[in-house]
Design a protein around this motif. Structure first.
Motif, mmCIF file in Angstrom:
data_model
loop_
_atom_site.group_PDB
_atom_site.id
_atom_site.type_symbol
_atom_site.label_atom_id
_atom_site.label_comp_id
_atom_site.label_asym_id
_atom_site.label_seq_id
_atom_site.Cartn_x
_atom_site.Cartn_y
_atom_site.Cartn_z
ATOM 1 N N ALA A 96 0.841 -1.212 0.000
ATOM 2 C CA ALA A 96 0.000 0.000 0.000
ATOM 3 C C ALA A 96 0.870 1.254 0.000
ATOM 4 C CB ALA A 96 -0.904 -0.016 1.230
ATOM 5 N N ALA A 97 0.467 2.257 -0.803
ATOM 6 C CA ALA A 97 1.201 3.525 -0.861
ATOM 7 C C ALA A 97 0.288 4.601 -1.437
ATOM 8 C CB ALA A 97 2.442 3.376 -1.740
ATOM 9 N N ALA A 98 0.616 5.852 -1.127
ATOM 10 C CA ALA A 98 -0.108 6.976 -1.744
ATOM 11 C C ALA A 98 0.692 7.408 -2.970
ATOM 12 C CB ALA A 98 -0.223 8.122 -0.750
ATOM 13 N N VAL A 99 0.101 7.214 -4.154
ATOM 14 C CA VAL A 99 0.821 7.518 -5.398
ATOM 15 C C VAL A 99 0.376 8.888 -5.907
ATOM 16 C CG1 VAL A 99 1.278 6.775 -7.757
ATOM 17 C CG2 VAL A 99 1.028 5.060 -5.958
ATOM 18 N N ASP A 100 1.327 9.845 -5.955
ATOM 19 C CA ASP A 100 1.001 11.184 -6.456
ATOM 20 C C ASP A 100 1.231 11.274 -7.958
ATOM 21 O OD1 ASP A 100 0.536 11.995 -3.831
ATOM 22 O OD2 ASP A 100 2.678 12.339 -3.510
ATOM 23 N N GLN A 101 2.242 10.550 -8.415
ATOM 24 C CA GLN A 101 2.563 10.599 -9.845
ATOM 25 C C GLN A 101 2.988 9.201 -10.278
ATOM 26 O OE1 GLN A 101 5.479 13.611 -10.749
ATOM 27 N NE2 GLN A 101 5.774 12.848 -12.816
ATOM 28 N N PRO A 102 2.184 8.517 -11.124
ATOM 29 C CA PRO A 102 2.521 7.157 -11.535
ATOM 30 C C PRO A 102 3.848 7.124 -12.305
ATOM 31 C CG PRO A 102 0.261 7.718 -12.167
ATOM 32 C CD PRO A 102 0.922 8.980 -11.727
ATOM 33 N N GLY A 103 4.505 6.001 -12.240
ATOM 34 C CA GLY A 103 5.767 5.828 -12.963
ATOM 35 C C GLY A 103 6.490 4.616 -12.417
ATOM 36 N N ALA A 104 7.641 4.291 -13.009
ATOM 37 C CA ALA A 104 8.392 3.120 -12.552
ATOM 38 C C ALA A 104 9.878 3.357 -12.763
ATOM 39 C CB ALA A 104 7.944 1.879 -13.320
ATOM 40 N N THR A 105 10.672 2.742 -11.877
ATOM 41 C CA THR A 105 12.132 2.831 -12.005
ATOM 42 C C THR A 105 12.741 1.620 -11.294
ATOM 43 O OG1 THR A 105 14.043 4.277 -11.734
ATOM 44 C CG2 THR A 105 12.498 4.209 -9.897
ATOM 45 N N THR A 106 14.067 1.484 -11.396
ATOM 46 C CA THR A 106 14.726 0.404 -10.654
ATOM 47 C C THR A 106 15.865 0.992 -9.827
ATOM 48 O OG1 THR A 106 16.535 -0.269 -12.152
ATOM 49 C CG2 THR A 106 14.318 -1.062 -12.690
ATOM 50 N N VAL A 107 15.992 0.479 -8.589
ATOM 51 C CA VAL A 107 16.908 1.045 -7.586
ATOM 52 C C VAL A 107 17.751 -0.085 -6.990
ATOM 53 C CG1 VAL A 107 16.943 2.501 -5.508
ATOM 54 C CG2 VAL A 107 14.941 2.510 -6.988
ATOM 55 N N PRO A 108 19.027 0.177 -6.627
ATOM 56 C CA PRO A 108 19.828 -0.877 -5.987
ATOM 57 C C PRO A 108 19.107 -1.459 -4.762
ATOM 58 C CG PRO A 108 21.234 0.977 -6.572
ATOM 59 C CD PRO A 108 19.815 1.412 -6.832
ATOM 60 N N ALA A 109 18.828 -2.750 -4.802
ATOM 61 C CA ALA A 109 17.931 -3.388 -3.823
ATOM 62 C C ALA A 109 18.502 -3.372 -2.412
ATOM 63 C CB ALA A 109 17.641 -4.825 -4.254
ATOM 64 N N HIS A 110 19.760 -3.801 -2.248
ATOM 65 C CA HIS A 110 20.313 -3.916 -0.902
ATOM 66 C C HIS A 110 20.511 -2.545 -0.262
ATOM 67 C CE1 HIS A 110 20.616 -8.160 -1.389
ATOM 68 N NE2 HIS A 110 21.514 -8.100 -2.360
ATOM 69 N N THR A 111 20.874 -1.543 -1.088
ATOM 70 C CA THR A 111 21.069 -0.187 -0.554
ATOM 71 C C THR A 111 19.736 0.382 -0.069
ATOM 72 O OG1 THR A 111 22.802 0.090 -2.216
ATOM 73 C CG2 THR A 111 22.090 2.069 -1.070
ATOM 74 N N LEU A 112 18.687 0.231 -0.881
ATOM 75 C CA LEU A 112 17.373 0.750 -0.497
ATOM 76 C C LEU A 112 16.865 0.042 0.758
ATOM 77 C CD1 LEU A 112 15.052 2.673 -1.192
ATOM 78 C CD2 LEU A 112 14.065 0.880 -2.620
ATOM 79 N N PHE A 113 17.092 -1.254 0.847
ATOM 80 C CA PHE A 113 16.669 -2.025 2.025
ATOM 81 C C PHE A 113 17.397 -1.526 3.277
ATOM 82 C CE2 PHE A 113 17.426 -5.864 4.741
ATOM 83 C CZ PHE A 113 16.132 -5.984 5.216
ATOM 84 N N ASP A 114 18.707 -1.297 3.148
ATOM 85 C CA ASP A 114 19.492 -0.808 4.295
ATOM 86 C C ASP A 114 19.024 0.583 4.736
ATOM 87 O OD1 ASP A 114 21.001 -3.068 4.527
ATOM 88 O OD2 ASP A 114 22.697 -2.321 3.360
ATOM 89 N N ILE A 115 18.692 1.435 3.747
ATOM 90 C CA ILE A 115 18.178 2.775 4.072
ATOM 91 C C ILE A 115 16.870 2.638 4.858
ATOM 92 C CG2 ILE A 115 17.132 4.869 3.093
ATOM 93 C CD1 ILE A 115 19.243 4.655 0.803
ATOM 94 N N ALA A 116 15.943 1.840 4.322
ATOM 95 C CA ALA A 116 14.631 1.671 4.964
ATOM 96 C C ALA A 116 14.789 1.106 6.383
ATOM 97 C CB ALA A 116 13.747 0.755 4.122
ATOM 98 N N ARG A 117 15.746 0.204 6.546
ATOM 99 C CA ARG A 117 15.985 -0.431 7.849
ATOM 100 C C ARG A 117 16.432 0.597 8.890
ATOM 101 N NH1 ARG A 117 20.268 -3.592 9.485
ATOM 102 N NH2 ARG A 117 21.375 -3.081 7.579
ATOM 103 N N LYS A 118 17.215 1.593 8.436
ATOM 104 C CA LYS A 118 17.812 2.554 9.370
ATOM 105 C C LYS A 118 16.952 3.808 9.584
ATOM 106 C CE LYS A 118 22.437 0.895 8.349
ATOM 107 N NZ LYS A 118 23.740 1.167 7.731
ATOM 108 N N LEU A 119 15.875 3.925 8.822
ATOM 109 C CA LEU A 119 14.999 5.093 9.021
ATOM 110 C C LEU A 119 14.225 4.934 10.325
ATOM 111 C CD1 LEU A 119 13.577 5.588 5.408
ATOM 112 C CD2 LEU A 119 15.219 7.061 6.582
ATOM 113 N N PRO A 120 13.821 6.050 10.956
ATOM 114 C CA PRO A 120 13.108 5.931 12.240
ATOM 115 C C PRO A 120 11.748 5.255 12.073
ATOM 116 C CG PRO A 120 13.208 8.233 11.496
ATOM 117 C CD PRO A 120 14.061 7.443 10.569
#
Length: 367
Positions: free
Chosen positions: A59-83
């Motif tokens: 689930a997410a609030a989508v303001d502008q549809p679109g798609a991209t690809t992001v380094p998976a492990h880096t994004l996961f580590d960022i999400a893990r460390k966010l408050p």
């Protein structure tokens, strides 16, 4: 693309998909996760290693549809460390993605969505459902016996096949065999024999912990898809022939030992403390209602322990790999296990009783 997603939701979705991504990749896009914000209040997260693919909707609030690809492990580590409780804003444009959560801001390079490979499923003619609990049981009671030897690649998975009114799952590494039998689900008749790869089995088992109810299974001779609600797992199957394992299941083993699996396992564990990599063998000396477990290690010395058991046949001695024996005993849920023996060189059958869905075969070792 622009979307806002709760940190916990993003983290849960990424934890599922990023574990498919190999740490080392020669193809850069395979290190990335596809983020597809299609505009219907959700985001699709997808990752693949070309043999296995996880596709999860969060689930997410989508303001502008679109798609991209992001380094998976880096994004996961960022999400893990966010408050905890943070709202994460994702906005992608011109080869970059901005990630903003409170005062934290990140910018990562992206690769185009059109380069992201998707496994082509083709037709999946066999379709049925299995309760999540049944699938867990099939995996837990067989996967420890999956071979890790790459040369015998056809043993690197769980073999699923239909026989009579049952669905059977088997795994073997040549030293031990585990087989589970469950009632054949509606729609599985005419199903091809398939070998589900080890990595797919591991990812499926992780996802099953969050599933209540049933899992949809669709397959052909070359692909299998598991529909787990929010997540869809698609995998190529192992292209090989699984050996006719029924030939190694002994039927005439007449020396029967009945024993408490917990005390048996603890005894094996204790005496094998002195075993080394070379001498993993534990010797079982069977006498009337008494089993003596012993290990002799040229480097460390000797160990022995008597464990009580119900045994009335001829006394004899047999040896097993202690780790293999403990793997099997660890799967026994009841408080009694039957060990059907023939002689010191013949395969041994281990099961709770003749009604039990699981049975195990273990090859002895010379001691």
């Amino acid at each position: 693309m622009k979307a806002t997603i709760e940190r916990a939701t993003l983290l849960r979705g990424l934890s599922h998909v990023q574990s498919v991504v190999e740490r080392r990749n020669t193809i850069p896009i395979l290190s990335n996760v596809l983020i597809d914000a299609s505009g219907d209040g959700s985001i699709r997260l997808m990752a693949t290693d070309l043999d296995l693919q996880i596709d999860e909707t969060v689930a997410a609030a989508v303001d502008q549809p679109g798609a991209t690809t992001v380094p998976a492990h880096t994004l996961f580590d960022i999400a893990r460390k966010l408050p905890e409780g943070a709202q994460v804003e994702l906005s992608a444009a011109e080869g970059k993605i901005k990630i903003v959560a409170g005062r934290a801001k990140f910018e990562l390079g992206t690769l185009p969505r059109d380069d992201f490979p998707v496994i082509a499923e083709g037709e999946l003619p066999t379709v049925f459902e299995l309760p999540a609990e049944t699938l867990k049981q099939i995996i837990d009671k067989t996967r420890f016996a999956i071979s890790t030897e790459e040369t015998r690649y056809y043993l690197n998975g769980i073999f699923l096949h239909v026989a009579d009114e049952t669905l059977k799952a088997a795994a073997t590494d040549g030293h031990r065999l585990a087989r589970v039998t469950v009632a054949r689900p509606d729609g599985a008749d005419g199903m091809p024999d398939v070998i589900v790869p080890r990595k797919c089995v591991a990812e499926l088992r992780k996802l099953l912990d969050e599933v209540d109810g049933s899992v949809g299974v669709s397959l052909s001779g070359s692909k299998i898809r598991f529909d787990l609600g929010a997540a869809i797992l698609t995998s190529k199957l192992i292209d090989g022939t699984f050996p006719d394992y029924s030939r190694v299941i002994p039927t005439g083993n007449d020396k029967i030992l009945k024993i408490d699996p917990k005390s048996f396992m603890e005894g094996v564990d204790r005496v094998s403390t002195i075993a080394t990599e070379k001498t993993r063998a534990v010797k079982m000396a069977l006498d009337r209602d008494r089993i003596t477990l012993s290990v002799t290690s040229p480097d460390n010395g000797t160990a022995a322990e008597d464990v009580p058991g119900d045994y009335a046949a001829q006394p004899f001695e047999i040896g097993f790999n202690s780790r293999y024996l403990m793997d099997i005993l660890g799967q026994v849920e009841g408080d009694l296990v039957e060990v059907h023996l023939a002689d010191a060189a013949a395969p041994t059958l281990i099961r709770e009783n003749d009604k039990s869905p699981a049975l195990y075969v273990l090859m002895p070792m010379r001691v």
